[in-house]
Design an enzyme around this catalytic site. Sequence first.
Site, PDB file in Angstrom:
ATOM      1  N   ILE A   1       0.801  -1.213   0.000  1.00  0.00           N
ATOM      2  CA  ILE A   1       0.000   0.000   0.000  1.00  0.00           C
ATOM      3  C   ILE A   1       0.844   1.277   0.000  1.00  0.00           C
ATOM      4  O   ILE A   1       0.338   2.356  -0.219  1.00  0.00           O
ATOM      5  CB  ILE A   1      -0.952  -0.020   1.211  1.00  0.00           C
ATOM      6  CG1 ILE A   1      -2.065   0.975   1.018  1.00  0.00           C
ATOM      7  CG2 ILE A   1      -0.189   0.183   2.495  1.00  0.00           C
ATOM      8  CD1 ILE A   1      -3.192   0.832   2.006  1.00  0.00           C
ATOM      9  N   TYR A   2       2.124   1.171   0.211  1.00  0.00           N
ATOM     10  CA  TYR A   2       2.976   2.356   0.333  1.00  0.00           C
ATOM     11  C   TYR A   2       3.254   2.969  -1.038  1.00  0.00           C
ATOM     12  O   TYR A   2       4.141   2.560  -1.754  1.00  0.00           O
ATOM     13  CB  TYR A   2       4.299   2.030   1.009  1.00  0.00           C
ATOM     14  CG  TYR A   2       4.209   1.477   2.413  1.00  0.00           C
ATOM     15  CD1 TYR A   2       3.042   1.528   3.151  1.00  0.00           C
ATOM     16  CD2 TYR A   2       5.311   0.888   2.998  1.00  0.00           C
ATOM     17  CE1 TYR A   2       2.975   1.023   4.434  1.00  0.00           C
ATOM     18  CE2 TYR A   2       5.260   0.389   4.284  1.00  0.00           C
ATOM     19  CZ  TYR A   2       4.087   0.462   4.993  1.00  0.00           C
ATOM     20  OH  TYR A   2       4.041  -0.047   6.257  1.00  0.00           O
ATOM     21  N   GLY A   3       2.488   3.970  -1.397  1.00  0.00           N
ATOM     22  CA  GLY A   3       2.731   4.707  -2.622  1.00  0.00           C
ATOM     23  C   GLY A   3       2.374   3.980  -3.896  1.00  0.00           C
ATOM     24  O   GLY A   3       2.888   4.315  -4.954  1.00  0.00           O
TER      25      GLY A   3
END
Length: 123
Positions: free
Chosen positions: A54-56
């Site tokens: 989900i990070y970026g």
Amino acid sequence: MPTVTLGDELTVSAIGFGAMALTPVYGEVDDAESLATLHRCLDLGVTFIDTANIYGGGANERLIAKLLADRRDEVTLATKFGITTNPADRAAGRPSVRGDAAYGAAVSGQRYADLTWVSAGRE
């Protein structure tokens, strides 16, 4: 840097780096500065780097890939999977866990991650 053993045989630095801060979750980020931070972590003996699907939207893993291009043998790469943040999906009864454990490794251009673990987030 002291180390710890996870499970039976995965030895990592006792202090890890959670890479979420390298994405604009808390504000604007500078990729050059973020990459310099990752290199400094390794220089100081921090070898455990953790990312997530989900990070970026993959930007985090692509940044980490730049570090791994030259220093893969110094890094224990961990990636979480399964996080979804869309409340409409949860309200519609769609599962909050996706089955994509290889995502972080693939996006970062790696054949594998050293550790993958499920993180379903908060409901």
